[in-house]
Design an enzyme around this catalytic site. Structure first.
Site, PDB file in Angstrom:
ATOM      1  N   HIS A   1       1.360   3.740   2.036  1.00 40.83           N
ATOM      2  CA  HIS A   1       1.992   4.781   3.014  1.00 40.83           C
ATOM      3  C   HIS A   1       3.216   4.737   2.897  1.00 40.83           C
ATOM      4  O   HIS A   1       4.001   3.938   2.564  1.00 40.83           O
ATOM      5  CB  HIS A   1       1.296   4.165   4.323  1.00 40.83           C
ATOM      6  CG  HIS A   1      -0.083   4.388   4.654  1.00 40.83           C
ATOM      7  ND1 HIS A   1      -0.981   3.670   5.588  1.00 40.83           N
ATOM      8  CD2 HIS A   1      -0.674   5.680   4.348  1.00 40.83           C
ATOM      9  CE1 HIS A   1      -2.041   4.191   5.631  1.00 40.83           C
ATOM     10  NE2 HIS A   1      -1.904   5.376   5.103  1.00 40.83           N
TER      11      HIS A   1
ATOM     12  N   HIS B   1       7.880  -4.502  11.702  1.00 45.58           N
ATOM     13  CA  HIS B   1       6.952  -3.276  11.354  1.00 45.58           C
ATOM     14  C   HIS B   1       6.732  -2.643  12.858  1.00 45.58           C
ATOM     15  O   HIS B   1       5.406  -2.412  13.014  1.00 45.58           O
ATOM     16  CB  HIS B   1       5.776  -3.432  10.677  1.00 45.58           C
ATOM     17  CG  HIS B   1       5.096  -2.364  10.350  1.00 45.58           C
ATOM     18  ND1 HIS B   1       3.958  -1.721  10.995  1.00 45.58           N
ATOM     19  CD2 HIS B   1       4.931  -1.418   8.976  1.00 45.58           C
ATOM     20  CE1 HIS B   1       3.651  -0.791  10.420  1.00 45.58           C
ATOM     21  NE2 HIS B   1       4.167  -0.653   9.207  1.00 45.58           N
TER      22      HIS B   1
ATOM     23  N   HIS C   1      -6.924  -2.127   5.886  1.00 44.37           N
ATOM     24  CA  HIS C   1      -6.286  -1.030   6.560  1.00 44.37           C
ATOM     25  C   HIS C   1      -6.927   0.333   5.913  1.00 44.37           C
ATOM     26  O   HIS C   1      -7.723   0.079   5.047  1.00 44.37           O
ATOM     27  CB  HIS C   1      -4.936  -0.910   5.864  1.00 44.37           C
ATOM     28  CG  HIS C   1      -3.965  -0.304   6.625  1.00 44.37           C
ATOM     29  ND1 HIS C   1      -3.467  -0.228   7.898  1.00 44.37           N
ATOM     30  CD2 HIS C   1      -2.991   0.541   5.943  1.00 44.37           C
ATOM     31  CE1 HIS C   1      -2.522   0.391   8.206  1.00 44.37           C
ATOM     32  NE2 HIS C   1      -2.228   0.840   7.056  1.00 44.37           N
TER      33      HIS C   1
ATOM     34  N   ASP D   1       0.299  -4.079   6.795  1.00 42.96           N
ATOM     35  CA  ASP D   1      -0.379  -3.104   7.603  1.00 42.96           C
ATOM     36  C   ASP D   1      -2.077  -3.659   7.314  1.00 42.96           C
ATOM     37  O   ASP D   1      -2.733  -3.360   6.383  1.00 42.96           O
ATOM     38  CB  ASP D   1      -0.076  -1.779   7.122  1.00 42.96           C
ATOM     39  CG  ASP D   1       1.060  -1.393   7.355  1.00 42.96           C
ATOM     40  OD1 ASP D   1       1.911  -2.007   7.634  1.00 42.96           O
ATOM     41  OD2 ASP D   1       1.191  -0.099   7.748  1.00 42.96           O
TER      42      ASP D   1
ATOM     43  N   HIS E   1       0.738  -1.236   0.089  1.00 39.80           N
ATOM     44  CA  HIS E   1       0.002   0.013   0.147  1.00 39.80           C
ATOM     45  C   HIS E   1       0.960   1.195   0.087  1.00 39.80           C
ATOM     46  O   HIS E   1       2.035   1.263   0.119  1.00 39.80           O
ATOM     47  CB  HIS E   1      -0.911   0.149   1.055  1.00 39.80           C
ATOM     48  CG  HIS E   1      -0.344   0.116   2.533  1.00 39.80           C
ATOM     49  ND1 HIS E   1       0.683  -0.741   3.005  1.00 39.80           N
ATOM     50  CD2 HIS E   1      -0.370   0.950   3.473  1.00 39.80           C
ATOM     51  CE1 HIS E   1       0.880  -0.281   4.104  1.00 39.80           C
ATOM     52  NE2 HIS E   1       0.466   0.716   4.547  1.00 39.80           N
TER      53      HIS E   1
ATOM     54  N   ASP F   1       5.959   4.650   4.799  1.00 38.86           N
ATOM     55  CA  ASP F   1       7.100   3.633   5.171  1.00 38.86           C
ATOM     56  C   ASP F   1       6.934   2.280   4.461  1.00 38.86           C
ATOM     57  O   ASP F   1       7.880   1.525   4.572  1.00 38.86           O
ATOM     58  CB  ASP F   1       6.596   3.340   6.704  1.00 38.86           C
ATOM     59  CG  ASP F   1       5.227   2.863   6.825  1.00 38.86           C
ATOM     60  OD1 ASP F   1       4.387   3.179   6.254  1.00 38.86           O
ATOM     61  OD2 ASP F   1       5.052   1.993   7.992  1.00 38.86           O
ATOM     62  N   HIS F   2       6.232   2.089   3.419  1.00 40.08           N
ATOM     63  CA  HIS F   2       6.066   1.176   2.409  1.00 40.08           C
ATOM     64  C   HIS F   2       6.546   1.474   1.094  1.00 40.08           C
ATOM     65  O   HIS F   2       6.823   0.497   0.020  1.00 40.08           O
ATOM     66  CB  HIS F   2       4.858   0.345   2.585  1.00 40.08           C
ATOM     67  CG  HIS F   2       4.472  -0.068   3.822  1.00 40.08           C
ATOM     68  ND1 HIS F   2       4.616  -1.174   4.393  1.00 40.08           N
ATOM     69  CD2 HIS F   2       3.678   0.461   5.040  1.00 40.08           C
ATOM     70  CE1 HIS F   2       4.205  -1.414   5.632  1.00 40.08           C
ATOM     71  NE2 HIS F   2       3.893  -0.236   5.964  1.00 40.08           N
TER      72      HIS F   2
HETATM   73 ZN   LIG Z   1       3.291   0.995   7.689  1.00 40.63          ZN
END
Ligand SMILES: [Zn+2]
Length: 307
Positions: free
Chosen positions: A63, A264, A139, A206, A61, A65-66
């Site tokens: 976001h 994570h 999510h 997530d 996805h 951090d990914h």
């Molecule tokens: Zn994340």
């Protein structure tokens, strides 16, 4: 060679000890990069795996951090003149984010990206080593987890073949057709072989608990799964669409997972042993609390069963 190489383990924001997310899966000739967060290009330098080795990039996805590592990694593919196409898989609803990250800065593009978005729950992609399947997760934005499934194979038993006098091209025919007539008797493939169980890798980021989590984790030899929180924050985890270490461990135990990798982590917890302590109450298999730049082997194949 089949192993996971961890680039980063921090959720949301990097810490002094943990880079943003990022994971490499080395699986025979394929090298898949999952969820490259910020700094992934530099983390890769420490692993001995280069951009040229990459065959596919999978994003769960969009976001940060990914995916904030995508611009660097994508530009590196061109800088290093990667000669083969690299497939990129991500939620179709995030195509706009992907396009921006792809063209976040000016560069001379030579590498070929094969864009293969996920349009539906359960969508499958055929790889040389097996099937990559995407499952919808829970999510706040469109998120898919992935699993790589190698089909079962069969291993011929030389002593059984010899006993029936089957050799040379006849072996190939037996494998292809499934049976062979020998001296007035039908010999089936199952009589002279054992099943070689295929291996499974699952990647669950997530998400709150949902069917997709279980579908991905089922009989995984190696499961990489987010454990952002501990049970003490279970209500918060459910509210924001994340898992606790206890939930992740229960999923693994109920799904027959062999090696469980938790990652994570929220930076609110200073001591990573707390994740292990919580997971251990539910899961008795091989447990790994991920650290940056760690390598985790896919466990040896399950024992073959007779024909
Ligand atoms: Zn994340």
């Amino acid at each position: 060679m089949r192993e996971l190489v961890v680039l980063g383990t921090a959720s949301q924001a990097p810490t002094r000890q943990r880079n943003h997310n990022g994971y490499l899966l080395r699986w025979d000739d394929e090298v898949l990069l999952f969820d490259p967060g910020e700094g992934s290009q530099r983390q890769m330098l420490h692993t001995g795996i280069s951009a040229t080795d990459l065959t596919r990039i999978c994003v769960t996805h969009f976001h940060g951090d990914h995916c904030l590592g995508l611009p660097g990694v994508i530009q590196r593919l061109s800088l290093d003149r990667v000669p083969h196409p690299v497939a990129v898989t991500f939620p179709a609803g995030g195509a706009e984010y992907f396009d921006r990250l792809h063209h976040a800065a000016s560069f001379y593009e030579t590498a070929e990206l094969t864009v293969e978005p996920v349009h539906a729950d359960g969508q499958q992609f055929t790889l040389g080593v097996g099937t990559l399947e995407a499952r919808r997760l829970r999510h706040p934005i469109e998120t898919y987890g992935y699993r790589l499934v190698e089909p079962d194979g069969c291993r011929m038993l030389p002593e059984k073949l010899a006993a029936y006098g089957i050799a040379g091209p006849a072996v190939g025919e037996l494998i292809r057709v499934g049976h062979l007539d020998r001296n007035g008797r039908r010999v089936t493939r199952d009589e002279v072989s054992v099943t070689r169980p295929g291996q499974r890798f699952a990647f669950v980021m997530d998400t709150g608990l949902c069917d997709g989590v279980y579908a991905l984790a089922e009989h995984a030899d190696l499961l990489v799964i987010e454990a952002t929180f501990l049970e003490s924050e279970a209500a918060l985890a459910a509210e924001v669409g994340h898992l606790t270490a206890g939930q992740a461990a229960r999923v693994a135990a109920e799904s027959g997972v062999r090696t469980l990798v938790l990652t994570h982590f929220s930076q609110r917890y200073a001591d990573p042993r707390r994740f292990a302590d919580e997971a251990r109450q539910h899961f008795t298999g091989e447990l790994v609390i991920a650290e940056d730049l760690m390598a985790v082997q896919v466990p040896p194949r399950r024992v073959a069963s007779a024909g």
